[in-house]
Design an enzyme around this catalytic site. Structure first.
Site, mmCIF file in Angstrom:
data_model
loop_
_atom_site.group_PDB
_atom_site.id
_atom_site.type_symbol
_atom_site.label_atom_id
_atom_site.label_comp_id
_atom_site.label_asym_id
_atom_site.label_seq_id
_atom_site.Cartn_x
_atom_site.Cartn_y
_atom_site.Cartn_z
ATOM 1 N N GLU A 40 -0.219 3.275 3.558
ATOM 2 C CA GLU A 40 -0.500 3.694 2.054
ATOM 3 C C GLU A 40 -2.444 3.637 1.974
ATOM 4 O OE1 GLU A 40 -1.417 1.662 -2.370
ATOM 5 O OE2 GLU A 40 -0.205 0.926 -0.762
ATOM 6 N N THR A 69 -1.909 3.465 -5.673
ATOM 7 C CA THR A 69 -2.627 3.455 -6.572
ATOM 8 C C THR A 69 -2.170 4.315 -7.754
ATOM 9 O OG1 THR A 69 -4.812 2.588 -5.753
ATOM 10 C CG2 THR A 69 -4.334 3.012 -8.155
ATOM 11 N N LYS A 128 6.369 -4.497 -5.539
ATOM 12 C CA LYS A 128 5.467 -5.105 -5.150
ATOM 13 C C LYS A 128 5.136 -5.794 -6.167
ATOM 14 C CE LYS A 128 0.547 -2.192 -5.512
ATOM 15 N NZ LYS A 128 0.382 -1.520 -5.428
#
Length: 210
Positions: A40, A69, A128
């Site tokens: 990521e 994000t 998550k």
């Protein structure tokens, strides 16, 4: 991309966040070379979209490179245009729903049981737990697997080698690892040390069967 299967196969998601775009790109390529395929790149990184696009070009269309994000619909669209294969969010919002609309798998941030129920209703691919250390660590994960035993949890935040072992043993599908793995490599730091850490994390992940 089948994100759940990839998470189950690899157990690790590397989180690259850096101030030097060229170093961040090298970090992504080193991680892939060391067998950490789920990577990521946080959109808070310097020139993150260019890093994603260049990494996608280098690694090929089958790469498992995600954007992190992802907060807004525009974040999701920009990440998709850059070639990200999946989206990672710190919470639930339009970044989740727009990524889904674009056909991108989503690892969505949750913190409470209410978040988990909402994420399940949205049909996200994996959850998550963030920030995992502040949520209560492996004990919190174990507690959440009581009412939600079938859900694919990925703790993120403060995950070092010891926590990786503990979370996977407690039933996490995978873990997300930032600075304990990346160190200063994405800022232009020690790349040999990055390789050594990558091998150490992979060894721990291999110890714990799904």
């Amino acid at each position: 991309m089948d994100l759940q299967t990839a998470l189950a196969d690899h157990r690790l998601v590397a989180i690259v966040r850096g101030t030097d775009p060229d170093a961040a790109l090298r970090t992504v390529l080193i991680l892939a070379d060391e067998g950490i395929d789920l990577i990521e790149v946080s959109l808070t990184s310097a020139d993150a979209l260019t890093v994603i696009a260049r990494a996608h070009q280098s690694l090929g269309s089958g790469s498992r490179l995600g954007a992190g994000t992802v907060l807004t619909a525009e974040d999701a669209r920009a990440a998709h245009r850059a070639g990200a294969a999946f989206a990672v969010t710190p919470g639930l919002g339009e970044g989740v729903t727009e990524a889904q609309a674009l056909g991108m798998p989503v690892l969505a941030g949750v913190f409470t049981p209410t978040d988990i129920i909402a994420a399940k209703a949205l049909g996200v691919d994996a959850l998550k737990i963030f920030p995992a250390a502040q949520a209560g660590g492996p004990a919190y994960l174990k507690a959440m697997r009581g009412p939600f035993p079938e859900l694919p949890f990925v703790p993120v935040g403060g995950v070092d080698i010891a926590a990786t072992r503990a979370y996977l043993t407690a039933g996490a599908l995978a873990v997300g690892i930032g600075s304990p793995l990346i160190g200063d490599a994405a800022d232009g730091g020690d790349e040999a040390a990055l390789r050594a850490r990558a091998r150490a994390f992979r060894a721990v992940a291999a110890e714990v069967a799904v």
